[in-house]
Design a protein around this motif. Structure first.
Motif, short mmCIF file in Angstrom:
data_model
loop_
_atom_site.label_atom_id
_atom_site.label_comp_id
_atom_site.label_asym_id
_atom_site.label_seq_id
_atom_site.Cartn_x
_atom_site.Cartn_y
_atom_site.Cartn_z
N TRP A 5 -0.29 -0.36 -3.19
CA TRP A 5 -1.49 -0.89 -3.83
C TRP A 5 -1.66 -0.20 -5.18
CZ3 TRP A 5 -4.77 -4.61 -1.89
CH2 TRP A 5 -4.63 -4.93 -0.55
N THR A 6 -2.03 -0.96 -6.19
CA THR A 6 -2.42 -0.30 -7.44
C THR A 6 -3.86 0.13 -7.30
OG1 THR A 6 -3.27 -2.31 -8.52
CG2 THR A 6 -0.89 -1.83 -8.77
N LEU A 53 -7.08 -1.91 -5.41
CA LEU A 53 -7.97 -1.29 -4.42
C LEU A 53 -9.42 -1.32 -4.90
CD1 LEU A 53 -5.79 1.72 -3.25
CD2 LEU A 53 -6.39 -0.30 -1.92
N ALA A 54 -9.62 -0.99 -6.18
CA ALA A 54 -10.98 -1.00 -6.73
C ALA A 54 -11.60 -2.39 -6.63
CB ALA A 54 -10.95 -0.53 -8.19
N GLY A 55 -10.80 -3.41 -6.93
CA GLY A 55 -11.30 -4.78 -6.84
C GLY A 55 -11.64 -5.17 -5.42
N ARG A 104 -10.14 7.02 -6.56
CA ARG A 104 -9.47 8.33 -6.56
C ARG A 104 -10.22 9.32 -5.66
NH1 ARG A 104 -8.58 6.87 -11.99
NH2 ARG A 104 -10.42 7.99 -12.70
N ARG A 105 -11.55 9.33 -5.73
CA ARG A 105 -12.34 10.23 -4.88
C ARG A 105 -12.17 9.89 -3.41
NH1 ARG A 105 -16.78 9.67 -8.77
NH2 ARG A 105 -17.67 8.21 -7.31
N GLY A 139 1.13 6.29 -13.41
CA GLY A 139 1.73 5.41 -14.40
C GLY A 139 1.49 3.95 -14.14
N VAL A 140 2.07 3.14 -15.03
CA VAL A 140 1.88 1.69 -14.98
C VAL A 140 2.41 1.10 -13.68
CG1 VAL A 140 2.49 -0.49 -16.10
CG2 VAL A 140 1.97 1.52 -17.48
N ALA A 141 3.55 1.58 -13.23
CA ALA A 141 4.15 1.07 -11.99
C ALA A 141 3.68 1.85 -10.78
CB ALA A 141 5.67 1.13 -12.09
#
Length: 185
Positions: free
Chosen positions: A21-22, A26-28, A38-39, A56-58
């Motif tokens: 998951w990016t 996850l935030a979305g 992150r927390r 990073g981007v990936a």
């Protein structure tokens, strides 16, 4: 606090549902910002869940392998699928796993919603060299009668006494069906 706990469980469920998951994904899904993700990942790590992160981007997040199995979060349909699979394993279809599958199935049965509960699990207790006692339950006596009747072994009803009457009625219906003339509709 309840909102944070619910969000952590949702995050754990998401991490279990696919490999990578990016942070943005996850935030979305959680309806929060990247900082909150992150927390929350740090909170899961504090609780002992191995969450791997790649910058990073990936980069992204992944539930890592750990020494202990994290709780598995299942929806109703997934829980029923697992229960059916475990029930199949209790019949000896996978050699050597019968007892382990029965223990797991019993635990799962305790968490299933009542509308999904059926007498597919139980506990066997030795009652002599050639006998045992099956401890099981059901939402209805009809369902319980059918469950024990199709097991393919002789048995005696110890409890509840009402089950004997339900079994007699089932036996009579089955006898009539077996004796019916197939030419008559």
């Amino acid at each position: 606090m309840l909102e944070t706990s619910a969000r952590l469980l949702r995050l754990l469920s998401l991490l279990q549902s696919r490999r990578d998951w990016t942070g943005t994904e996850l935030a979305g899904r959680l309806g929060v910002g990247l900082r909150t993700v992150r927390r929350d990942v740090d909170r899961l790590r504090d609780l002992g869940y191995p969450v791997d992160a790649a910058p990073g981007v990936a980069g992204g997040y992944r539930l890592g392998t750990g020494a202990t199995l994290p709780p598995l979060l299942l929806d109703d349909e997934e829980a029923v699928a697992v229960a059916i699979s475990l029930h199949t394993a209790t019949t000896g279809s996978v050699a050597g796993l019968e007892e382990t599958a029965l223990r797991a199935l019993t635990k799962l049965q305790q968490t299933l919603p009542s509308r999904r509960s059926s007498p597919t699990a139980g506990r066997l207790e030795a009652a002599g060299p050639d006998a045992c006692i099956l401890h099981t339950g059901s939402n209805s006596l009809d369902e319980l009668a059918l469950y024990v009747a199709v097991k393919g072994f002789d048995f005696q009803v110890l409890d509840p006494p009402e089950l004997a009457g339900v079994l007699r009625a089932l036996s009579e219906r089955l006898r009539r069906a077996a004796d019916a003339d197939p030419g008559q509709a």
